[in-house]
Design a protein around this motif. Structure first.
Motif, short mmCIF file in Angstrom:
data_model
loop_
_atom_site.label_atom_id
_atom_site.label_comp_id
_atom_site.label_asym_id
_atom_site.label_seq_id
_atom_site.Cartn_x
_atom_site.Cartn_y
_atom_site.Cartn_z
N SER A 102 0.83 -1.20 0.00
CA SER A 102 0.00 0.00 0.00
C SER A 102 0.87 1.26 0.00
O SER A 102 0.58 2.23 -0.71
N LEU A 103 1.92 1.24 0.79
CA LEU A 103 2.84 2.37 0.85
C LEU A 103 3.47 2.62 -0.52
O LEU A 103 3.55 3.77 -0.99
N GLN A 104 3.91 1.55 -1.16
CA GLN A 104 4.56 1.70 -2.47
C GLN A 104 3.56 2.14 -3.54
O GLN A 104 3.92 2.90 -4.45
N VAL A 105 2.31 1.71 -3.43
CA VAL A 105 1.28 2.17 -4.36
C VAL A 105 1.09 3.67 -4.22
O VAL A 105 0.97 4.40 -5.22
N VAL A 106 1.04 4.17 -2.98
CA VAL A 106 0.86 5.61 -2.78
C VAL A 106 2.03 6.39 -3.37
O VAL A 106 1.84 7.44 -3.99
N ARG A 107 3.24 5.90 -3.21
CA ARG A 107 4.38 6.57 -3.85
C ARG A 107 4.20 6.58 -5.38
O ARG A 107 4.45 7.60 -6.03
N ALA A 108 3.75 5.45 -5.92
CA ALA A 108 3.56 5.37 -7.38
C ALA A 108 2.44 6.28 -7.85
O ALA A 108 2.53 6.91 -8.91
#
Length: 240
Positions: free
Chosen positions: A175-181
Motif C-alpha cells: 500500500s505504501l509503495q502504491v501511494v508513492r507510485a
C-alpha cells in the motif's frame, strides 16, 4: 522533496471478518520507510482474539485458531501498543498510508473501546492522523478506469510487487509503495498539496464516492449501505 518521496508509514490488519463493529483483529503491522529507497522498518503484532476465527477468514489470511492460541497475545496489550505506535507517527507528522482506511482504523478504534475502554482519538490526542488512502486517491485521480480496485489490482496498475498478499506487513508495504507510485504518476496534481491538505480532500472525495456507489446499488436493487465517513466511522450510539 515531494511528500511521496519522503517519510511514509503504513498500517494494515488481518481480521476475523468484515464487520467493523463486531469482528476482531488477529494480526497487524506498521511499516515505516524514511525515503523511497530506504529499507522499511516493520513492526508486527499477532493477536489471539478470544473468539473463533471463521473458516472464510482463515482461507484468506491462513491464521487458524490453533496458531493464534499458540503464538498470539491477548488483545488488550496489543491494541495499546498499536495505538501508541500510530500516535507516535502522528506526533512526528508522518503520513500514514491505510488502504480502505475506514475499515482498519474503525476496527482498531472498536478494539480499543472493547479492550481498553478508550478510543483511537484518545490515544492520538492533539496530533491526529494524516491518512493517505490509495483506494480513495486512485479512484479520484483515475476515476474513469474500468475494473476492480483491490490492493492486488492497484499493485498491478502501478507496477508494485505484492508478495504474500493478506499478510498484514506485506499488504502495508505494498500500500505504501502504491501511494508513492500514485504520487509520481499524478505529480502535476499532487506535488503542491501537503499530506494534510490531501487528508482533508480525501474526506470529501470518499464521501462523494460513497454517494455514487450508493446510487449505483440503488439502481441495481441492492440494499447495501455505503458509509461516507472517512478515515474513521463514527461510533454507534450505545444501546438503551
Amino acid at each position: 522533496m515531494c511528500w511521496f518521496e519522503g517519510t511514509l508509514a503504513a498500517f494494515d490488519t488481518e481480521t476475523t471478518g468484515v464487520d467493523v463493529e463486531h469482528d476482531r483483529i488477529v494480526s497487524a503491522a506498521l511499516v515505516v520507510q524514511s525515503a523511497a529507497e530506504a529499507a522499511p522498518v516493520v513492526t508486527r503484532w499477532l493477536v489471539d482474539p478470544g473468539v473463533p476465527v471463521p473458516e472464510g477468514a482463515v482461507a484468506i489470511h491462513g491464521l487458524t485458531d490453533a496458531y493464534l492460541q499458540r503464538n498470539g497475545r491477548w488483545p488488550a496489550p496489543v491494541m495499546e501498543e498499536v495505538a501508541r505506535a500510530l500516535a507516535g507517527q502522528a506526533a512526528r507528522a508522518t503520513p500514514l498510508v491505510v488502504m480502505n482506511a475506514p475499515f482498519d482504523l474503525t476496527l482498531l478504534d472498536r478494539e480499543l473501546r472493547r479492550h481498553r475502554a478508550s478510543s483511537l482519538a484518545d490515544y492520538l490526542g492533539a496530533a491526529p492522523l494524516c491518512v493517505l488512502d490509495p483506494w480513495v486517491l486512485d479512484k479520484h485521480l483515475d476515476r474513469y478506469r474500468k475494473g476492480r480496485r483491490t490492493l492486488t489490482d492497484l499493485c498491478a496498475q502501478y507496477g508494485v510487487e505484492l508478495t504474500g498478499a493478506h499478510d498484514a506487513a506485506s499488504d502495508a508495504l505494498a500500500s505504501l509503495q502504491v501511494v508513492r507510485a500514485v504520487g509520481r504518476r499524478f505529480a502535476a496534481r499532487l506535488e503542491r498539496l501537503s499530506p494534510a491538505e490531501l487528508h482533508a480532500r480525501q474526506a470529501v472525495w470518499h464521501a462523494a464516492q460513497a454517494r455514487g456507489l450508493q446510487a449505483w446499488f440503488a439502481r441495481n436493487g441492492t440494499e447495501e449501505a455505503c458509509d461516507p465517513a472517512w478515515p474513521l466511522r463514527p461510533s454507534l450510539p450505545a444501546a438503551a
